[in-house]
Design an enzyme around this catalytic site. Structure first.
Site, short mmCIF file in Angstrom:
data_model
loop_
_atom_site.label_atom_id
_atom_site.label_comp_id
_atom_site.label_asym_id
_atom_site.label_seq_id
_atom_site.Cartn_x
_atom_site.Cartn_y
_atom_site.Cartn_z
N ASP A 98 27.69 75.90 -0.87
CA ASP A 98 26.92 74.74 -1.30
C ASP A 98 27.58 73.49 -0.74
OD1 ASP A 98 29.13 74.82 -2.96
OD2 ASP A 98 28.03 74.51 -4.81
N TYR A 100 29.56 69.94 -0.04
CA TYR A 100 30.79 69.35 -0.56
C TYR A 100 30.45 68.51 -1.80
CZ TYR A 100 33.12 70.39 3.91
OH TYR A 100 33.66 71.01 5.01
N PHE A 111 29.79 72.86 6.07
CA PHE A 111 31.14 72.55 6.54
C PHE A 111 31.26 71.19 7.23
CE2 PHE A 111 30.95 77.21 6.42
CZ PHE A 111 32.00 77.47 5.56
N HIS A 219 37.44 83.35 4.12
CA HIS A 219 36.92 81.98 4.10
C HIS A 219 38.00 81.00 4.56
CE1 HIS A 219 35.06 78.32 2.45
NE2 HIS A 219 33.93 79.01 2.43
#
Length: 257
Positions: A98, A100, A111, A219
């Protein structure tokens, strides 16, 4: 997007938190209206039309949350920004979770941040560190990944909004129906899309990607980057797979802000 916690010690901007009506969310008016306004590419209209009522309900939910005092991120016009990339131009799919949750960071692309954001989110900093280790490209000073999108890299979050300071807060309001439909459409693309799945949450989508080329690793968040993200060489591997498919390589070096 990353799983990292927002910088809660940073003061919130003092600007008033907007209270949105459902009509303030462009997707409330339907995918054709969004395409007409240039907020999504017209090639996505057919995918989203069956979900028009879901989009309207999401808009109502977000409106109620904002009127209740939640700060909703990103700006409504940016929430579906990943779909500005035409369907037939998508050659790489990078899945985030989702947006930031730090005000000013989310811009509708997983990202990525706006070019002016400093310091960079830690997950993005780790992505740049791995990019350098993989390809030798020096880390960029900014978080604008628009040049990747321009080359056919879709930066898609599974959930398209979040409440400031509360990562994961909008996971159950209906967004996954939208991201699932997008992934289903891309799974039917020819030649196939190369999908990059960072972390367990993204890797749960493997079953919906039967016709894609799938790459996976840990991740890039600070909690997991050292457990298999660093050294995974995703960027050179993507280009190798694209060449095997007869597609152009991605130029990963970002322009100066």
């Amino acid at each position: 997007m990353s799983t990292e916690q927002p910088a809660l010690f940073d003061p919130m901007p003092e600007a008033a938190v907007p209270g949105y009506s459902p009509e303030d969310f462009p997707f409330f008016h339907g995918p054709r209206s969004m395409a007409d306004a240039g907020l999504i590419d017209p090639s996505w209209v057919a995918t989203l039309l069956p979900l028009s009522s879901t989009l309207q309900q999401i808009a109502r939910d977000l409106s109620a949350r904002s009127l209740g005092g939640e700060r909703i991120l990103p700006d409504p016009a940016l929430m579906l920004r990943a779909l500005q990339l035409p369907v037939d131009q998508v050659k790489v799919l990078i899945i985030g979770q989702d947006p930031y949750p730090t005000p000013g960071h989310a811009i509708g692309l997983s990202f990525a941040t706006g070019a002016q954001v400093r310091p960079l989110p830690r997950s993005l900093g780790n992505i740049y560190r791995e990019l350098h280790g993989d390809t030798g490209i020096p880390p960029a000073e900014h978080g604008d990944l628009g040049s990747w999108q321009d080359q056919g890299v879709m930066l898609l979050n599974q959930v398209f909004s979040v409440s400031a300071g509360l990562p994961g807060s909008h996971q159950k309001i209906g967004w996954t129906a939208i991201s699932t439909a997008v992934i289903d459409r891309l799974n039917r693309s020819t030649p196939p899309v190369v999908a990059l799945l960072w972390g367990n949450q993204a890797q749960k989508l493997v079953g919906a990607m039967s016709n894609m080329v799938i790459l996976r690793s840990a991740h890039p968040s600070p909690l997991s980057a050292s457990r298999g993200f660093f050294g995974s060489r995703p960027f050179s591997t993507i280009n190798h797979e694209l060449e095997a498919l007869g597609r152009d390589r991605v130029r990963w070096r970002l322009p100066s802000a």
